[in-house]
Design a protein around this motif. Structure first.
Motif, PDB file in Angstrom:
ATOM      1  N   VAL A 103       0.852  -1.178   0.023  1.00  0.00           N
ATOM      2  CA  VAL A 103      -0.004   0.158  -0.113  1.00  0.00           C
ATOM      3  C   VAL A 103       0.822   1.174  -0.097  1.00  0.00           C
ATOM      4  N   VAL A 104       0.271   2.393  -0.192  1.00  0.00           N
ATOM      5  CA  VAL A 104       1.042   3.445  -0.175  1.00  0.00           C
ATOM      6  C   VAL A 104       0.315   4.582   0.763  1.00  0.00           C
ATOM      7  N   ASN A 105       1.279   5.074   1.634  1.00  0.00           N
ATOM      8  CA  ASN A 105       0.709   6.221   2.687  1.00  0.00           C
ATOM      9  C   ASN A 105       0.616   7.377   2.164  1.00  0.00           C
TER      10      ASN A 105
ATOM     11  N   MET B  90      -6.825   3.624   7.647  1.00  0.00           N
ATOM     12  CA  MET B  90      -6.413   2.301   8.510  1.00  0.00           C
ATOM     13  C   MET B  90      -5.247   2.659   9.274  1.00  0.00           C
ATOM     14  N   ASP B  91      -5.167   2.393  10.467  1.00  0.00           N
ATOM     15  CA  ASP B  91      -3.990   2.695  11.267  1.00  0.00           C
ATOM     16  C   ASP B  91      -3.598   4.090  11.640  1.00  0.00           C
ATOM     17  N   ASP B  92      -4.832   4.699  11.844  1.00  0.00           N
ATOM     18  CA  ASP B  92      -4.752   6.409  11.822  1.00  0.00           C
ATOM     19  C   ASP B  92      -3.964   6.994  10.516  1.00  0.00           C
ATOM     20  N   SER B  93      -4.037   6.426   9.494  1.00  0.00           N
ATOM     21  CA  SER B  93      -3.765   7.055   8.263  1.00  0.00           C
ATOM     22  C   SER B  93      -4.551   6.795   6.834  1.00  0.00           C
ATOM     23  N   ALA B  94      -4.385   7.268   5.702  1.00  0.00           N
ATOM     24  CA  ALA B  94      -5.210   7.021   4.654  1.00  0.00           C
ATOM     25  C   ALA B  94      -4.199   6.283   3.856  1.00  0.00           C
ATOM     26  N   TYR B  95      -4.671   5.290   3.117  1.00  0.00           N
ATOM     27  CA  TYR B  95      -3.667   4.446   1.969  1.00  0.00           C
ATOM     28  C   TYR B  95      -4.537   4.392   0.885  1.00  0.00           C
ATOM     29  N   MET B  96      -3.789   3.988  -0.043  1.00  0.00           N
ATOM     30  CA  MET B  96      -4.207   3.567  -1.463  1.00  0.00           C
ATOM     31  C   MET B  96      -3.452   2.578  -2.200  1.00  0.00           C
ATOM     32  N   ASP B  97      -3.473   2.538  -3.421  1.00  0.00           N
ATOM     33  CA  ASP B  97      -3.086   1.445  -4.337  1.00  0.00           C
ATOM     34  C   ASP B  97      -1.460   1.374  -4.323  1.00  0.00           C
ATOM     35  N   GLY B  98      -0.675   0.305  -3.840  1.00  0.00           N
ATOM     36  CA  GLY B  98       0.611   0.335  -3.505  1.00  0.00           C
ATOM     37  C   GLY B  98       1.589   0.376  -4.802  1.00  0.00           C
ATOM     38  N   SER B  99       0.687   0.025  -5.942  1.00  0.00           N
ATOM     39  CA  SER B  99       1.407  -0.146  -7.221  1.00  0.00           C
ATOM     40  C   SER B  99       1.892   1.605  -7.715  1.00  0.00           C
ATOM     41  N   LEU B 100       1.042   2.585  -7.192  1.00  0.00           N
ATOM     42  CA  LEU B 100       1.640   3.941  -7.343  1.00  0.00           C
ATOM     43  C   LEU B 100       3.004   4.093  -6.840  1.00  0.00           C
TER      44      LEU B 100
ATOM     45  N   THR C 266      -6.605  -7.129   7.755  1.00  0.00           N
ATOM     46  CA  THR C 266      -6.085  -7.495   6.558  1.00  0.00           C
ATOM     47  C   THR C 266      -6.843  -7.161   5.014  1.00  0.00           C
ATOM     48  N   LEU C 267      -8.232  -7.462   5.471  1.00  0.00           N
ATOM     49  CA  LEU C 267      -9.060  -7.065   4.376  1.00  0.00           C
ATOM     50  C   LEU C 267      -9.073  -5.529   4.301  1.00  0.00           C
ATOM     51  N   SER C 268      -8.783  -4.780   5.218  1.00  0.00           N
ATOM     52  CA  SER C 268      -8.816  -3.274   5.091  1.00  0.00           C
ATOM     53  C   SER C 268      -7.424  -3.028   3.978  1.00  0.00           C
ATOM     54  N   ALA C 269      -6.218  -3.716   4.434  1.00  0.00           N
ATOM     55  CA  ALA C 269      -5.014  -3.508   3.469  1.00  0.00           C
ATOM     56  C   ALA C 269      -5.206  -3.922   2.156  1.00  0.00           C
ATOM     57  N   VAL C 270      -6.129  -5.073   1.946  1.00  0.00           N
ATOM     58  CA  VAL C 270      -6.354  -5.442   0.458  1.00  0.00           C
ATOM     59  C   VAL C 270      -7.135  -4.186  -0.089  1.00  0.00           C
ATOM     60  N   LYS C 271      -8.164  -3.800   0.746  1.00  0.00           N
ATOM     61  CA  LYS C 271      -8.852  -2.879   0.160  1.00  0.00           C
ATOM     62  C   LYS C 271      -8.177  -1.524  -0.154  1.00  0.00           C
ATOM     63  N   ALA C 272      -7.346  -1.111   0.538  1.00  0.00           N
ATOM     64  CA  ALA C 272      -6.297   0.085   0.243  1.00  0.00           C
ATOM     65  C   ALA C 272      -5.500  -0.308  -0.929  1.00  0.00           C
ATOM     66  N   SER C 273      -4.800  -1.558  -0.997  1.00  0.00           N
ATOM     67  CA  SER C 273      -4.198  -1.674  -1.852  1.00  0.00           C
ATOM     68  C   SER C 273      -4.936  -1.686  -3.389  1.00  0.00           C
ATOM     69  N   CYS C 274      -6.108  -1.811  -3.514  1.00  0.00           N
ATOM     70  CA  CYS C 274      -6.998  -1.702  -4.776  1.00  0.00           C
ATOM     71  C   CYS C 274      -7.472  -0.728  -4.944  1.00  0.00           C
ATOM     72  N   SER C 275      -7.358   0.331  -4.070  1.00  0.00           N
ATOM     73  CA  SER C 275      -7.984   1.838  -4.200  1.00  0.00           C
ATOM     74  C   SER C 275      -7.293   2.628  -5.261  1.00  0.00           C
ATOM     75  N   VAL C 276      -7.946   2.821  -6.574  1.00  0.00           N
ATOM     76  CA  VAL C 276      -7.440   3.384  -7.391  1.00  0.00           C
ATOM     77  C   VAL C 276      -7.567   5.165  -7.362  1.00  0.00           C
ATOM     78  N   PRO C 277      -6.630   5.849  -7.662  1.00  0.00           N
ATOM     79  CA  PRO C 277      -6.802   7.240  -7.556  1.00  0.00           C
ATOM     80  C   PRO C 277      -8.091   7.733  -8.711  1.00  0.00           C
ATOM     81  N   LEU C 278      -9.063   8.674  -8.273  1.00  0.00           N
ATOM     82  CA  LEU C 278      -9.906   9.197  -8.954  1.00  0.00           C
ATOM     83  C   LEU C 278     -11.394   8.376  -8.904  1.00  0.00           C
ATOM     84  N   ILE C 279     -11.132   7.046  -8.755  1.00  0.00           N
ATOM     85  CA  ILE C 279     -12.326   6.201  -9.026  1.00  0.00           C
ATOM     86  C   ILE C 279     -12.769   5.348  -7.677  1.00  0.00           C
TER      87      ILE C 279
END
Length: 282
Positions: A112-114, A151-161, A132-145
């Motif tokens: 994921v990316v912080n 999670m863990d007091d921070s906001a996360y998105m797709d680690g591939s970024l 764990t599911l929240s981490a998967v959800k964050a890793s799949c979160s695509v910008p703009l869509i």
């Protein structure tokens, strides 16, 4: 010898990976360490739990349960409904085998990316189920869509970024060799967010300035990774499996194309299986 597996993302292009991993499950192939990014994280989870075919079910659940599209914009305000895909599917439509997941001894991490720091983080997948599911959800979160995931007091998105193909991290974790499953051909590049610079700055610039700058340079980072990856493959430290057919759309709606891309992944892994075994034993 410690062998790692790295799974690239790509939304519905993860069907290629699903096919490849289903073949490996048919053959009983295992790894010591796995890193999953975006759709690769979902593939990883189902490989860990031994639920052959589940990734395919989740990615293409049928029109009634589709988790992306205009209908989801009306329901959630976003094109991509990850709450439905990750949480609802795991507990209702396509139950996830949490017990088998807990029993696995395979070290596995979700990338994921912080959003605050723009730093990549690797979340241990053996933690509490909802985390764990929240981490998967964050890793799949695509910008703009889709929105960032809290999670863990921070906001996360797709680690591939930031780390689209985390083979370096796999080596840092002690892997001697790394198998990488890509979801696009060598000459196909990922989304270049710099093309939507004004929109990206409007959406994230004020709240997440570091993340915004990193996002706008994503294509350059990916290109650098891809070049190094090819060099390591020639040195025999990395084994790469990738499609030979052009990619399907990230949110492809044509079921025939979805099925074909899944089957292509299965067939490609079958064709490369003996070489893969030689690589892992060498």
């Amino acid at each position: 010898m410690k062998t790692g597996l790295v799974l690239e993302g790509g939304a519905l292009r993860g069907l290629f990976t699903a096919g490849a991993l289903d073949f490996l499950q048919d053959k009983g192939v295992a790894f010591d360490y796995i890193a999953g990014v975006s759709a690769g994280a979902g593939n990883m989870m189902n490989f860990i739990s031994g639920q052959r075919g589940r990734t395919k079910q989740v990615i293409m659940p049928g029109k009634k349960d589709r988790y992306y599209g205009v209908s989801q914009v009306w329901k959630t305000g976003y094109f991509l409904n990850l709450e439905k895909m990750v949480f609802e599917f795991s507990y209702q439509q396509f139950p996830y085998d949490f017990e088998k997941h807990k029993k696995s001894t395979v070290e596995h991490e979700i990338v994921v990316v912080n959003c605050q720091t723009a730093g990549v983080e690797y979340i241990d997948g053996s933690g509490e189920d909802s985390h764990t599911l929240s981490a998967v959800k964050a890793s799949c979160s695509v910008p703009l869509i889709s929105p960032p995931v809290e999670m863990d007091d921070s906001a996360y998105m797709d680690g591939s970024l930031v780390d689209s193909i985390p083979y370096r991290h796999a080596f840092d974790k002690g892997c001697d060799k790394v198998v990488i499953i890509m979801t696009k051909k060598a000459d196909e590049m990922p989304t270049d967010y710099s093309k939507w610079k004004l929109l990206i700055r409007w959406a994230y610039g004020k709240k997440y300035p570091k993340f915004t700058d990193t996002l706008l340079h994503r294509a350059e980072t990916y290109r650098s990774q891809a070049e190094e990856m090819e060099r390591l493959a020639k040195e025999g430290r990395i084994f790469i499996l990738r499609p030979e057919l052009p990619c399907i759309s990230k949110f492809e709606k044509d079921i025939a194309k979805q099925e074909a891309f899944y089957q292509h992944g299965y067939d490609r892994m079958e064709a490369e299986y003996e070489q893969l075994l030689a690589f892992m034993k060498g």
